[in-house]
Design a protein around this motif. Structure first.
Motif, short mmCIF file in Angstrom:
data_model
loop_
_atom_site.label_atom_id
_atom_site.label_comp_id
_atom_site.label_asym_id
_atom_site.label_seq_id
_atom_site.Cartn_x
_atom_site.Cartn_y
_atom_site.Cartn_z
N VAL A 136 21.11 38.52 42.57
CA VAL A 136 20.82 37.41 41.56
C VAL A 136 21.35 36.10 42.07
N ARG A 137 22.42 36.14 42.72
CA ARG A 137 22.97 34.82 43.13
C ARG A 137 21.88 34.46 44.31
N LYS A 138 21.41 35.23 45.30
CA LYS A 138 20.61 34.84 46.45
C LYS A 138 19.36 34.21 45.98
N GLU A 139 18.74 35.08 44.76
CA GLU A 139 17.70 34.53 44.22
C GLU A 139 17.80 33.18 43.52
N PHE A 140 18.91 33.20 42.72
CA PHE A 140 19.05 31.76 42.07
C PHE A 140 19.01 30.64 42.85
N TYR A 141 19.69 30.57 43.92
CA TYR A 141 19.74 29.56 44.70
C TYR A 141 18.49 29.18 45.56
N LYS A 142 17.86 30.28 45.57
CA LYS A 142 16.58 30.12 46.26
C LYS A 142 15.52 29.62 45.35
N ASN A 143 15.51 29.82 43.76
CA ASN A 143 14.59 29.48 43.09
C ASN A 143 14.97 28.20 42.24
N LYS A 144 16.39 28.04 42.33
CA LYS A 144 16.79 26.80 41.41
C LYS A 144 16.01 25.40 41.43
N GLU A 145 15.94 24.96 42.62
CA GLU A 145 15.13 23.78 42.43
C GLU A 145 13.76 23.67 41.95
N ASN A 146 13.10 24.75 42.18
CA ASN A 146 11.79 24.87 41.35
C ASN A 146 11.81 24.92 39.81
N VAL A 147 12.90 25.14 39.15
CA VAL A 147 13.28 25.19 37.66
C VAL A 147 14.07 24.04 37.19
N ARG A 148 15.02 23.56 37.87
CA ARG A 148 15.94 22.45 37.61
C ARG A 148 15.16 21.17 37.83
N SER A 149 15.27 20.40 36.56
CA SER A 149 14.46 19.13 36.68
C SER A 149 15.45 18.08 36.29
N VAL A 150 16.35 17.67 37.39
CA VAL A 150 17.19 16.51 37.12
C VAL A 150 16.44 15.13 37.18
N ASN A 151 15.32 15.13 37.69
CA ASN A 151 14.68 13.96 37.67
C ASN A 151 13.55 13.74 36.80
N LEU A 152 13.78 14.81 35.48
CA LEU A 152 12.79 14.79 34.57
C LEU A 152 12.14 13.34 34.14
N TYR A 153 13.22 12.52 33.74
CA TYR A 153 13.20 10.96 33.30
C TYR A 153 12.73 10.26 34.36
N LYS A 154 12.94 10.53 35.45
CA LYS A 154 12.77 9.60 36.55
C LYS A 154 11.23 9.04 36.77
N ASN A 155 11.09 7.91 36.84
CA ASN A 155 9.57 7.32 36.96
C ASN A 155 8.84 7.75 35.89
N LEU A 156 9.37 8.11 34.80
CA LEU A 156 8.40 8.47 33.63
C LEU A 156 7.36 7.30 33.35
N ASP A 157 7.98 6.08 33.21
CA ASP A 157 6.98 5.20 32.79
C ASP A 157 5.96 4.87 33.81
N ASN A 158 6.45 4.86 34.99
CA ASN A 158 5.35 4.78 36.00
C ASN A 158 4.11 5.84 36.11
N LYS A 159 4.67 6.99 35.82
CA LYS A 159 3.56 8.04 35.77
C LYS A 159 2.70 7.95 34.60
N LEU A 160 3.20 7.56 33.54
CA LEU A 160 2.34 7.11 32.18
C LEU A 160 1.34 6.31 32.43
N ILE A 161 1.94 4.95 32.86
CA ILE A 161 1.29 3.94 33.39
C ILE A 161 0.02 4.25 34.20
N ARG A 162 0.17 5.09 35.26
CA ARG A 162 -0.74 5.48 36.16
C ARG A 162 -1.99 6.29 35.22
N HIS A 163 -1.40 7.32 34.37
CA HIS A 163 -2.44 7.86 33.42
C HIS A 163 -3.27 6.97 32.67
N VAL A 164 -2.69 5.62 32.30
CA VAL A 164 -3.37 4.61 31.27
C VAL A 164 -4.53 4.27 32.39
N GLU A 165 -3.92 3.66 33.51
CA GLU A 165 -4.84 2.94 34.37
C GLU A 165 -6.11 3.65 35.02
#
Length: 480
Positions: free
Chosen positions: A56-85
């Motif tokens: 479990v420890r081995k698989e946790f560190y292997k898959n952690k970055e695919n699930v963990r969203s530390v940048n969930l809010y990063k560039n949110l405004d730019n992404k939404l503006i691109r959709h609008v454009e």
């Protein structure tokens, strides 16, 4: 809750060791901020009873970055503006078609619409400012989760891995078990390769080995993996019980102990205070994916079919022409029949859940792959191709808080229109696919090329006409 085959968990916790698999441990990153905090609290409350297999420890560190969203809010405004454009550009293309017809005051309309897009960009930037505090809270929470799990996975609560000889024996056994669909883990052979496909079996062997050293009577194994290689299910896709082979195998090794294999959401429900609104909301969110899978696919299909009736095939036709190459464009120009669409496949994904005072609202994305069968006829070819497209519906389902899951599922099937609201829908990924084996040529290609020639290919010297025009000054044989 699924069919309950286990005792009340709170009654046996004092005499239990709790073991999480990788999927259950990663759940602390998967949900909304409030729900993830509750999951972390539960982990921390029972930390002294936890044990984690080395796999479990081995698989946790292997898959952690695919699930963990530390940048969930990063560039949110730019992404939404691109959709609008993007939507602004699509609208301007359509407006240009009407502009050619010289409608009165059309320029004024176009300016007002463009101003609305500018206003949307302003609203998005203001929103980003408003949630600045939440952004900071989320970052602090992720850091708290990271610190707790890193400390847990570096502690003595993590077991030892298999040695080389033990690993080879497990791999040899795994090949035999998977050949005959003996649990656990054989479902992973469909999506994983090499040693990775034996991850569940390796973890299970580590659990069996560790149980010899545990002085507690109950081994509670918590997992978010409810595939058939762990659990028996009924026709409604509900978990009925763990696979009997697993319980029997554990009992042969440890007849004096009892293993309880339990889905993550059931475990959380067992240890939660259901009078606490935050625990109630957490459980509703945890159960969303499994609940949606049990809803009537026919009812979702009817929702899609109703919206397909509103699609103007002429709009689809124009978009296909814009993206097609020369040869495809010729066949599309000569379409003589476009039939009603049929649905090839439907997928339903959850976008979230909101809990109100009296109801729960599930937000879904329903995507259907569709085909409009066509007949294209010219002087030399008959093509039974098809216009393929995806239609995506944003759907909200409303469930009364007092309704059980069974009641809600029944109501959705029998009264879909009262439960479901399509907030909006779009068509996307339009493309034309030739009928391949059903196509046939009526004339030799070289004979056709010599007819109605209006240009010469500068690369090969062939005459260019509607049949072989690549649309860039060259013939389809010489796409430069």
């Amino acid at each position: 809750m699924t069919s309950k085959w286990y005792p009340n968990i709170v009654d046996i916790l004092e005499n239990s060791t709790v073991i999480y698999d990788t999927s259950a441990l990663l759940n602390v990153y998967r949900y909304s901020l409030v729900s993830s905090k509750r999951i972390l609290n539960h982990l921390q409350n029972y930390e002294d009873r936890l044990w984690i297999p080395a796999q479990v420890r081995k698989e946790f560190y292997k898959n952690k970055e695919n699930v963990r969203s530390v940048n969930l809010y990063k560039n949110l405004d730019n992404k939404l503006i691109r959709h609008v454009e993007t939507k602004r550009d699509e609208l301007l293309v359509q407006l240009s078609e009407y502009e050619k017809k010289r409608f009165s005051r059309f320029t004024e309309l176009k300016s007002r619409l463009e101003a609305k897009f500018v206003e949307m960009n302003t609203i998005i930037k203001e929103y980003k400012t408003e949630i600045a505090e939440e952004t900071g809270v989320y970052k602090d929470f992720i850091e708290e989760v990271d610190n707790f799990l890193d400390s847990l996975l570096k502690s003595e609560k993590v077991g030892e891995g298999l040695n080389f000889i033990e690993l080879m024996e497990v791999l040899k056994e795994g090949e035999l078990r998977y050949r005959y669909n003996l649990p656990p883990g054989y479902e992973d052979a469909k999506t994983k390769e090499g040693i990775d496909k034996f991850g569940d079996l390796i973890m299970w062997k580590q659990l069996l080995k560790k149980s010899s050293d545990i002085d507690k009577k109950y081994i509670i194994f918590v997992t978010s993996d409810t595939k058939p290689d762990w659990f028996q299910k009924n026709k409604e896709n509900e978990v009925v019980s763990p696979r009997e082979e697993l319980l029997s195998e554990f009992n042969q090794y440890h007849p004096e102990k009892e293993v309880i294999i339990i889905p993550f959401e059931d475990f959380i429900e067992e240890i939660s205070d259901l009078s606490d609104s935050s625990d109630r909301d957490l459980l509703l969110e945890l159960r969303t994916n499994n609940l949606i899978k049990r809803l009537s696919q026919d009812s979702f299909k009817k929702l899609v079919e109703e919206k397909l009736k509103l699609v103007d095939i002429n709009d689809v036709y124009k978009k296909i022409l814009q993206t097609s190459n020369g040869m495809e464009r010729h066949y599309i120009h000569t379409l003589t029949e476009i039939s009603q669409p049929y649905i090839e496949n439907i997928s339903v994904n959850t976008n979230g859940v909101r809990v109100g005072e009296n109801e729960v609202i599930y937000s879904l994305k329903v995507t259907a792959e569709c085909e409009y069968p066509t007949l294209s006829y010219s002087s030399n070819i008959v093509s039974y191709g098809g216009i393929h497209t995806e239609i995506t519906l944003s759907v909200e389902l409303k469930r009364k808080l007092e309704d059980s899951e069974v009641t809600f599922i029944k109501n959705f099937k029998e009264n879909t229109s009262n439960i479901a609201t399509v907030t909006h829908f779009i068509l996307d990924k339009e493309n034309y696919i030739w009928g391949s084996d059903d196509d046939y040529f009526e004339e030799d290609e070289d004979d056709v090329i010599e007819k109605d020639v209006y240009n010469t290919c500068p690369s090969c010297g062939r005459g260019i006409n509607n049949h072989n025009d690549a649309g860039n000054g060259f013939c389809v044989h010489c796409p430069q």
